[in-house]
Scaffold this active site. Sequence first.
Site, PDB file in Angstrom:
ATOM      1  CB  SER A   9      10.601 -51.342 -62.561  1.00  0.00           C
ATOM      2  OG  SER A   9      10.389 -50.464 -61.478  1.00  0.00           O
ATOM      3  CG  HIS A  34      14.711 -49.676 -63.048  1.00  0.00           C
ATOM      4  ND1 HIS A  34      15.771 -49.014 -63.620  1.00  0.00           N
ATOM      5  CD2 HIS A  34      13.807 -48.719 -62.703  1.00  0.00           C
ATOM      6  CE1 HIS A  34      15.521 -47.711 -63.619  1.00  0.00           C
ATOM      7  NE2 HIS A  34      14.347 -47.501 -63.059  1.00  0.00           N
ATOM      8  CG  ASP A  36      11.712 -46.872 -60.326  1.00  0.00           C
ATOM      9  OD1 ASP A  36      12.550 -46.218 -60.964  1.00  0.00           O
ATOM     10  OD2 ASP A  36      10.832 -47.560 -60.871  1.00  0.00           O
ATOM     11  CG  MET A  38      10.332 -42.949 -56.048  1.00  0.00           C
ATOM     12  SD  MET A  38       8.566 -43.230 -56.314  1.00  0.00           S
ATOM     13  CE  MET A  38       8.626 -44.334 -57.729  1.00  0.00           C
ATOM     14  CG  HIS A  67      15.451 -44.041 -61.776  1.00  0.00           C
ATOM     15  ND1 HIS A  67      14.221 -44.105 -62.408  1.00  0.00           N
ATOM     16  CD2 HIS A  67      15.817 -42.732 -61.825  1.00  0.00           C
ATOM     17  CE1 HIS A  67      13.863 -42.900 -62.795  1.00  0.00           C
ATOM     18  NE2 HIS A  67      14.812 -42.047 -62.450  1.00  0.00           N
ATOM     19  CG  MET A  69      13.178 -41.198 -59.604  1.00  0.00           C
ATOM     20  SD  MET A  69      11.488 -41.762 -59.881  1.00  0.00           S
ATOM     21  CE  MET A  69      11.741 -43.510 -59.953  1.00  0.00           C
ATOM     22  CG  MET A 138      12.043 -40.682 -66.408  1.00  0.00           C
ATOM     23  SD  MET A 138      11.945 -42.384 -65.790  1.00  0.00           S
ATOM     24  CE  MET A 138      10.247 -42.427 -65.171  1.00  0.00           C
ATOM     25  N   GLY A 143       7.495 -41.103 -60.318  1.00  0.00           N
ATOM     26  CA  GLY A 143       6.907 -41.056 -58.994  1.00  0.00           C
ATOM     27  C   GLY A 143       5.785 -42.045 -58.747  1.00  0.00           C
ATOM     28  CG  PHE A 144       2.450 -41.676 -58.904  1.00  0.00           C
ATOM     29  CD1 PHE A 144       1.836 -41.950 -57.691  1.00  0.00           C
ATOM     30  CD2 PHE A 144       2.821 -40.370 -59.193  1.00  0.00           C
ATOM     31  CE1 PHE A 144       1.580 -40.931 -56.784  1.00  0.00           C
ATOM     32  CE2 PHE A 144       2.572 -39.342 -58.290  1.00  0.00           C
ATOM     33  CZ  PHE A 144       1.950 -39.631 -57.083  1.00  0.00           C
ATOM     34  N   GLY A 146       2.373 -47.556 -63.088  1.00  0.00           N
ATOM     35  CA  GLY A 146       1.089 -47.788 -63.741  1.00  0.00           C
ATOM     36  C   GLY A 146       0.552 -46.639 -64.567  1.00  0.00           C
ATOM     37  CG  ASP A 176      11.042 -46.607 -65.954  1.00  0.00           C
ATOM     38  OD1 ASP A 176       9.992 -47.267 -66.046  1.00  0.00           O
ATOM     39  OD2 ASP A 176      11.589 -46.361 -64.864  1.00  0.00           O
ATOM     40  N   GLY A 177       8.437 -46.275 -68.297  1.00  0.00           N
ATOM     41  CA  GLY A 177       7.139 -45.644 -68.088  1.00  0.00           C
ATOM     42  C   GLY A 177       6.111 -46.096 -69.097  1.00  0.00           C
TER      43      GLY A 177
END
Length: 221
Positions: A9, A34, A36, A38, A67, A69, A138, A143-144, A146, A176-177
């Site tokens: 990602s 990947h 992301d 947003m 992805h 979002m 997920m 949205g964040f 870490g 993911d996450g």
Amino acid sequence: MAPVKVSASILSADFSHLLEDCQKAVDAGADMLHMDVMDGHFVPNISFGAPVIAGLKGKINVPFDAHLMITDPNKYIPDFAKAGSSYILFHEEVSGNATETIKLIRQNGCKPGMVINPGTSEETLKPYAKDLDYVLFMSVWPGFSGQSFIPDVVPKIAKFSKWASQEGLSLYIAVDGGISPKTAPLVVEAGANLLIAATAIFKAPDMKEAIHQLKTAGNKN
């Protein structure tokens, strides 16, 4: 068990040297990149749009999984397809008509994937699974980067994976996450075959070793 693949990602990459960082991840063994995306509405942050993906198109020799979002994926699917996405993933939570979204992704020459948040049941994926190439669980709230891994997602992956196998379906079951060498064995054992990681790859002291540990997570007892 099918080999586990890894998608890096780019959210944790150095955007001032994005192409270089992405190439390092691929050279270290990443099978995909990947993206992301947003919108500041469906999720609280804003990341980047199709132009960033377009800037990497033709320069990195792995598939891109975008992805989305975002609250209105159908409006932007043609843009992300044109930018160079191989897979386009949309959220079950924002889809007014998932069948229509899946069809639109295919019409634009990409492979469709559906994403569910930690609080959404895996049952919502089943009516569409035969038409998907990719499902994404997920294991943090989107949205964040870490965040800490949410273990309650593991049983959902296991239930869906077992059902998909019984149905004879062949698709990516991605997570993911909070994915790291510590959490990867849990989701691989549950049936995941694609691991998405940001911090664990781009912030690792040894990127190649980090990706190797993710890919071999299923070999650990």
